[in-house]
Design a protein around this motif. Structure first.
Motif, short mmCIF file in Angstrom:
data_model
loop_
_atom_site.label_atom_id
_atom_site.label_comp_id
_atom_site.label_asym_id
_atom_site.label_seq_id
_atom_site.Cartn_x
_atom_site.Cartn_y
_atom_site.Cartn_z
N MET A 1 30.35 -29.22 20.80
CA MET A 1 29.22 -28.75 21.20
C MET A 1 28.24 -27.88 20.12
O MET A 1 28.53 -27.33 18.83
N VAL A 2 27.21 -27.77 20.66
CA VAL A 2 26.24 -26.86 19.36
C VAL A 2 25.73 -25.74 20.26
O VAL A 2 25.49 -25.32 21.34
N SER A 3 25.71 -24.23 18.91
CA SER A 3 25.21 -22.73 19.17
C SER A 3 24.67 -22.66 19.17
O SER A 3 24.21 -22.22 17.43
N PHE A 4 23.62 -21.76 19.80
CA PHE A 4 22.91 -20.61 18.84
C PHE A 4 22.83 -19.21 18.98
O PHE A 4 22.75 -19.40 20.44
N ALA B 1 18.38 -17.20 22.58
CA ALA B 1 17.29 -18.07 24.00
C ALA B 1 16.67 -18.83 22.81
O ALA B 1 15.98 -18.92 22.49
N THR B 2 16.42 -20.13 23.91
CA THR B 2 15.06 -20.80 23.22
C THR B 2 14.84 -21.99 24.18
O THR B 2 16.33 -22.79 25.24
N ASP B 3 14.60 -22.22 24.25
CA ASP B 3 13.42 -23.55 25.70
C ASP B 3 13.83 -24.96 24.52
O ASP B 3 13.56 -25.84 25.61
N GLU B 4 13.70 -24.81 23.68
CA GLU B 4 13.78 -25.83 22.56
C GLU B 4 14.96 -26.72 23.14
O GLU B 4 15.65 -25.84 23.17
N THR B 5 15.22 -28.49 22.74
CA THR B 5 15.98 -28.92 22.06
C THR B 5 16.37 -29.39 21.64
O THR B 5 15.17 -30.53 20.45
N PRO B 6 17.89 -29.07 20.54
CA PRO B 6 17.84 -30.02 19.05
C PRO B 6 18.00 -31.25 19.16
O PRO B 6 17.55 -31.29 19.68
N ASN B 7 17.87 -31.56 18.01
CA ASN B 7 17.40 -33.40 17.78
C ASN B 7 18.35 -34.19 17.73
O ASN B 7 19.11 -33.97 16.42
N PHE B 8 19.21 -34.97 18.87
CA PHE B 8 20.76 -35.87 18.88
C PHE B 8 20.34 -36.43 17.86
O PHE B 8 21.20 -37.37 18.34
N SER B 9 18.73 -37.24 17.89
CA SER B 9 18.88 -38.43 17.48
C SER B 9 19.92 -38.99 16.37
O SER B 9 20.23 -40.16 16.59
N ALA B 10 20.52 -38.15 15.87
CA ALA B 10 21.16 -38.97 14.52
C ALA B 10 22.66 -39.28 15.00
O ALA B 10 22.69 -39.54 14.88
N LEU B 11 22.79 -38.61 16.08
CA LEU B 11 23.71 -38.90 16.86
C LEU B 11 23.94 -40.60 17.63
O LEU B 11 25.09 -40.81 17.26
N THR B 12 22.53 -40.97 17.59
CA THR B 12 22.60 -41.72 18.21
C THR B 12 23.18 -43.73 17.85
O THR B 12 23.50 -44.58 17.82
N LYS B 13 23.50 -43.41 16.21
CA LYS B 13 23.95 -44.27 15.63
C LYS B 13 25.52 -44.60 15.21
O LYS B 13 25.11 -45.95 15.68
N LEU C 1 24.49 -30.92 28.40
CA LEU C 1 24.74 -29.77 29.78
C LEU C 1 23.63 -29.39 28.61
O LEU C 1 24.55 -28.76 27.48
N LYS C 2 23.53 -28.33 28.89
CA LYS C 2 22.51 -26.63 28.46
C LYS C 2 23.10 -25.55 29.37
O LYS C 2 23.03 -25.61 30.40
N THR D 1 22.48 -19.77 23.50
CA THR D 1 21.86 -21.00 23.83
C THR D 1 23.09 -21.86 23.53
O THR D 1 22.97 -21.60 22.30
N GLN D 2 23.96 -22.93 24.68
CA GLN D 2 24.45 -24.04 23.97
C GLN D 2 24.33 -25.50 24.96
O GLN D 2 23.43 -25.41 25.50
N TRP D 3 24.41 -26.02 24.49
CA TRP D 3 24.62 -27.35 24.63
C TRP D 3 25.97 -27.59 24.42
O TRP D 3 26.58 -27.85 22.89
N SER D 4 26.49 -28.81 25.47
CA SER D 4 27.73 -29.13 25.36
C SER D 4 27.34 -30.43 25.81
O SER D 4 26.59 -31.32 26.75
N LEU D 5 27.31 -31.20 24.73
CA LEU D 5 27.87 -33.11 24.69
C LEU D 5 28.83 -33.82 25.24
O LEU D 5 29.69 -33.93 23.95
N GLU D 6 29.01 -34.97 25.64
CA GLU D 6 30.07 -35.83 25.49
C GLU D 6 29.60 -37.20 25.04
O GLU D 6 28.99 -37.68 25.50
#
Length: 70
Positions: free
Chosen positions: A2-5, A8-20, A28-29, A44-49
């Motif tokens: 989970m990532v939290s800020f 409020a933001t409409d932007e999405t964090p750069n999750f590309s570092a995870l794909t390695k 989910l946002k 604002t929270q993003w939950s990633l599986e």
């Protein structure tokens, strides 16, 4: 994962570092605003599986959004 800020933001964090080391199976946002004693706080929270691409000890890298980082 989970990532939290604290805003409020409409932007999405750069999750590309995870794909390695991980496949991102689900993202989910959610956004909320809390008002207490006439003061508001946005969150604002993003939950990633994540599904690991390999066995062993893995490190989740820093995630960035604007000037913020985890």
């Amino acid at each position: 994962f989970m990532v939290s800020f604290d805003q409020a933001t409409d932007e999405t964090p750069n999750f590309s570092a995870l794909t390695k080391d991980f496949d991102i199976v689900l993202t989910l946002k959610s956004q909320s605003i809390q008002i207490i004693n006439q003061q508001s706080k946005a969150l604002t929270q993003w939950s990633l599986e994540l599904l690991s691409k390999k066995e062993g000890k893995l490190i989740i890298p820093s995630i960035k959004l604007k000037t913020y980082a985890t």
